[in-house]
Design a protein around this motif. Structure first.
Motif, PDB file in Angstrom:
ATOM      1  N   UNK A  17       0.841  -1.196   0.000  1.00  0.00           N
ATOM      2  CA  UNK A  17       0.000   0.000   0.000  1.00  0.00           C
ATOM      3  C   UNK A  17       0.878   1.248   0.000  1.00  0.00           C
ATOM      4  N   UNK A  18       0.635   2.139  -0.971  1.00  0.00           N
ATOM      5  CA  UNK A  18       1.360   3.410  -1.048  1.00  0.00           C
ATOM      6  C   UNK A  18       0.526   4.471  -0.336  1.00  0.00           C
ATOM      7  N   UNK A  19       0.928   4.804   0.900  1.00  0.00           N
ATOM      8  CA  UNK A  19       0.188   5.804   1.680  1.00  0.00           C
ATOM      9  C   UNK A  19       0.600   7.213   1.295  1.00  0.00           C
ATOM     10  N   UNK A  23       6.360  13.332  -1.412  1.00  0.00           N
ATOM     11  CA  UNK A  23       5.770  14.565  -0.870  1.00  0.00           C
ATOM     12  C   UNK A  23       6.878  15.582  -0.578  1.00  0.00           C
ATOM     13  N   UNK A  24       6.739  16.773  -1.139  1.00  0.00           N
ATOM     14  CA  UNK A  24       7.616  17.910  -0.844  1.00  0.00           C
ATOM     15  C   UNK A  24       6.793  18.963  -0.119  1.00  0.00           C
ATOM     16  N   UNK A  37      -7.067  17.877   2.193  1.00  0.00           N
ATOM     17  CA  UNK A  37      -7.328  16.614   1.522  1.00  0.00           C
ATOM     18  C   UNK A  37      -8.564  15.972   2.110  1.00  0.00           C
ATOM     19  N   UNK A  38      -9.256  15.204   1.289  1.00  0.00           N
ATOM     20  CA  UNK A  38     -10.443  14.504   1.758  1.00  0.00           C
ATOM     21  C   UNK A  38     -10.026  13.291   2.578  1.00  0.00           C
ATOM     22  N   UNK A 220      -5.079  10.945  -2.462  1.00  0.00           N
ATOM     23  CA  UNK A 220      -4.654   9.544  -2.550  1.00  0.00           C
ATOM     24  C   UNK A 220      -3.147   9.400  -2.382  1.00  0.00           C
ATOM     25  N   UNK A 221      -2.610  10.099  -1.396  1.00  0.00           N
ATOM     26  CA  UNK A 221      -1.214   9.951  -1.049  1.00  0.00           C
ATOM     27  C   UNK A 221      -0.231  10.740  -1.876  1.00  0.00           C
ATOM     28  N   UNK A 222      -0.738  11.499  -2.840  1.00  0.00           N
ATOM     29  CA  UNK A 222       0.143  12.292  -3.692  1.00  0.00           C
ATOM     30  C   UNK A 222      -0.224  13.767  -3.581  1.00  0.00           C
TER      31      UNK A 222
END
Length: 280
Positions: A17-19, A23-24, A37-38, A220-222
């Motif tokens: 799973x990519x949580x 991220x910068x 974010x939702x 979604x993690x991005x």
């Protein structure tokens, strides 16, 4: 100016799973940085990575320009990163002063004994809360007698008193009404004016827009990127949070509903408008 805290290409994986992915983010002193974010966007994972609960799977965290590795939340707290979670970590039946110093109780000597210094705790709690605009009746009253917004402010004042440089607030207004939310937003601005870097996590764009200086949007993690207030608009942030494709698909669905049931379509459109722009 060197950021108080910076994330460089931070990713977090839980097995397959990519949580979080690449991220910068930079947070400066005297800034309210809103993390939007939702549900399921990755906000909770990001703040737990910043506060030492999770180590990043990839990437770096820098504190005042120096790479750091937090082995525990205590490490992060000792370096000046304080997190106020939604549950506030308070005991409702315990006094305001005891909650203020919970885990760091002041002591005084009395002969061979070490005692809790209740007078010092009450005086400091009263003074620190007064600094952010709360005049409590009695520091010994149970913290559960305070409103939700006031309890949030106690947690903020506690973090500031114990030397926080970066204050992470996890959905502080999510369970509050309009008036109590306004109280908390005012204290966020006051923390900023005292030179802290504030990370305000929320899914409420209207609250973020009222106090924020910069905005990072997760989906979604991005990250969709970081935007200064002068460079974006509230509607653009809302659209990024919702996702342009999802809104387009919803528009098509509304057209289909309207052909069969115009009243139902109007109700859906009204709810959507309130989500995007707030109630009229």
């Amino acid at each position: 100016m060197t950021p108080l805290v910076e994330l460089r290409k931070v990713s977090k994986y839980f097995g397959p799973v990519v949580a979080l992915k690449d991220i910068d983010m930079k947070v400066y002193a005297g800034e309210v940085h809103c993390l939007l974010g939702d549900n399921g966007a990755g906000k909770s994972t990001l703040i737990k990575t910043l506060s030492g609960v999770y180590p990043p799977s990839e990437g770096q965290i820098l504190l005042e320009g120096e790479p750091v590795v937090f082995n525990s939340p205590r490490d992060a707290l000792d370096r000046g990163i304080a997190t106020v979670y939604q549950d506030l970590a308070m005991l409702p039946l315990m006094s305001i002063a005891r909650n203020f110093f919970l885990g760091r109780e002041p002591k005084r000597r009395w002969g061979p004994f070490t005692l809790y210094d209740a007078a010092f705790a009450a005086r400091v709690a009263r003074e620190e809360l007064r600094k952010i605009g709360i005049n409590i009746r009695d520091p010994d009253q149970p913290v559960g007698t305070l409103s939700g917004g006031e309890r949030q402010s106690v947690a903020i004042a506690r973090a500031v008193y114990f030397g926080a440089k970066v204050l992470i607030l996890d959905e502080p207004t999510s369970a509050l009404g309009v008036k109590e939310s306004a109280v908390v937003l005012r204290y966020i601005v006051q923390a900023k004016l005292r030179g802290l870097g504030v990370i305000f996590i929320t899914h409420n764009v209207h609250h973020a827009w009222a106090v924020g200086d910069t905005f990072t949007v997760l989906n979604r993690g991005r990250s969709y990127g970081t935007f200064k207030k002068a460079e974006t608009a509230r509607e653009q942030l809302l659209q990024m949070m919702a996702g342009g494709e999802e809104l387009e698909a919803l528009s098509v669905e509304l057209e289909l509903i309207a052909k069969k049931d115009p009243i139902a379509a109007a109700q859906v459109e009204q709810r959507l408008a309130e989500d995007l722009h707030g109630p009229n």
